[in-house]
Write an enzyme that holds these catalytic residues in place. Structure first.
Site, short mmCIF file in Angstrom:
data_model
loop_
_atom_site.label_atom_id
_atom_site.label_comp_id
_atom_site.label_asym_id
_atom_site.label_seq_id
_atom_site.Cartn_x
_atom_site.Cartn_y
_atom_site.Cartn_z
CG HIS A 216 -1.63 1.27 1.46
ND1 HIS A 216 -2.66 1.70 0.66
CD2 HIS A 216 -1.45 2.23 2.39
CE1 HIS A 216 -3.09 2.87 1.11
NE2 HIS A 216 -2.37 3.23 2.15
CG HIS B 240 0.34 6.41 0.38
ND1 HIS B 240 -0.62 7.42 0.30
CD2 HIS B 240 -0.15 5.52 1.29
CE1 HIS B 240 -1.62 7.14 1.12
NE2 HIS B 240 -1.36 5.98 1.73
CD GLU C 83 -4.89 6.09 2.46
OE1 GLU C 83 -4.84 5.21 1.58
OE2 GLU C 83 -3.96 6.30 3.26
CB SER D 259 -2.03 -0.24 -2.89
OG SER D 259 -2.97 0.16 -1.90
#
Ligand code: HBI
Ligand code: FE
Length: 330
Positions: A188, A193, A233, A252
């Site tokens: 993730h 990110h 997110e 992700s």
């Protein structure tokens, strides 16, 4: 380790919660919350797996010892961990062609070209940071778990992204469920990110949310965490009439990425005052996603929102010293 010392007077102002004034004070922003512990929670894919739990704890300890100014230690990953990385990498790469926003695809291509990310091996934080520092000045710093929203957001004010060794930067998904993790994990962080933090507008937006969070009330923190959730997110944007992901949680996770861009969930226009109050789902796919025209546009809207955000002081961030100074209007 070298810790930059900065002197300032602490105000005896009970209604303003403590917040870091200098990047080194992120050392104190390490309050974890327990949620989805694989030792007690059957929803965690690693529940009951002794080997996995021991490994997670080992990585957590490593992160917990990290202090501002320390050299980042390279982590020795096992072949099984590299293998999980490769499986998820391949699956995501395929979906990103049609479902990731152009910013993501451009930055990921750059990371691959420069050899910072590869499908073969899990990259080390040190090389990721060298890349990000050149792009936007963001750096990843290891932490040992899911942090409180206040601590997590405070670090963003200094362009520091705290990712837990345990569940973000350096710990892998459990190998039996490579497509899903209830916690943010290494995949993730690095595949979700990192390419987005390489974008100047997304980096600025994250820092703005962080700056707004410093000294904010609990209620304001909740709102900012919600905006962060729905944009950084799980945000979407529209490109050439198609929905594309900008949020790291989608980029992700190959199951939710397809769900988010399909006709199944509801899609609403990003309006910070509304988005900030929307309840979200952190245990399953979202039933609702917010859509921005683009990252720049979302940043513009956030700044408008920031202008109306009430606090008894304003803050100036100094990028040369990586510190904030309070400005009080009389
Ligand atoms: N802690 N380690 C870590 N990583 C995150 O991504 C994270 C967090 N705590 C809270 C959080 N994210 C967000 O969901 C918001 O509450 C800001
Ligand atoms: Fe995240």
């Amino acid at each position: 380790s070298i810790t930059a010392v900065r002197m300032y007077k602490t105000r005896q102002d009970p209604e303003v919660p403590w917040f870091p004034r200098h990047v080194s004070e992120i050392d104190k922003c390490s309050h974890c919350i327990t949620k989805y512990e694989p030792t007690i929670d059957p929803r965690h894919p690693g529940f009951g797996d002794e080997v996995y739990i021991a490994r997670r704890e080992e990585l957590n300890r490593l992160a917990a010892n990290f202090r501002y100014g320390d050299q980042l230690a390279d982590v020795q990953y096992t072949e099984a961990e590299h293998d999980t990385w490769r499986q998820v990498f391949d699956k995501l790469e395929h979906l990103h062609v049609t479902l990731a926003c152009s910013t993501y695809r451009r930055n990921l291509a750059m990371l691959l070209e420069e050899g910072v990310l590869t499908r073969e091996r899990i990259p080390q934080l040190r090389s990721i940071n060298a890349f990000l520092e050149r792009r936007t000045g963001f750096i990843l710093r290891p932490c040992s778990g899911l942090l409180s929203a206040r601590d997590f957001l405070a670090s963003l004010a200094f362009r520091v992204f705290q990712g837990s060794y345990e569940n973000t930067t350096q710990y892998l998904r459990h190998h039996t469920k490579p497509h899903h993790s209830p916690e943010p994990d290494l995949i993730h962080e690095l595949l979700g990110h990192v390419p987005m933090f390489a974008d100047p507008a997304l980096a600025q937006m994250s820092q703005d949310i962080g700056l707004m969070s410093l000294g904010a009330s609990d209620e304001q923190i909740e709102r900012l965490a919600t905006v962060y959730w729905f944009i950084v997110e799980f945000g979407l944007c529209r490109e050439e009439g198609q929905l594309r992901a900008i949020g790291a949680g989608l980029l992700s996770a190959f199951g939710e990425l397809q769900h988010a861009c399909s006709d199944v969930p509801e899609h609403r226009e990003f309006i910070p005052t509304e988005t900030a109050l929307q309840k979200y789902e952190d245990d399953d796919y979202q039933p609702l996603y917010y859509v921005a025209d683009g990252i720049e546009e979302a940043l513009g809207k956030l700044r408008e929102y920031a202008g109306k955000f009430e606090r008894p002081f304003s803050l100036i961030y100094d990028p040369y010293t990586r510190s904030v100074t309070e400005v009080r209007s009389v």
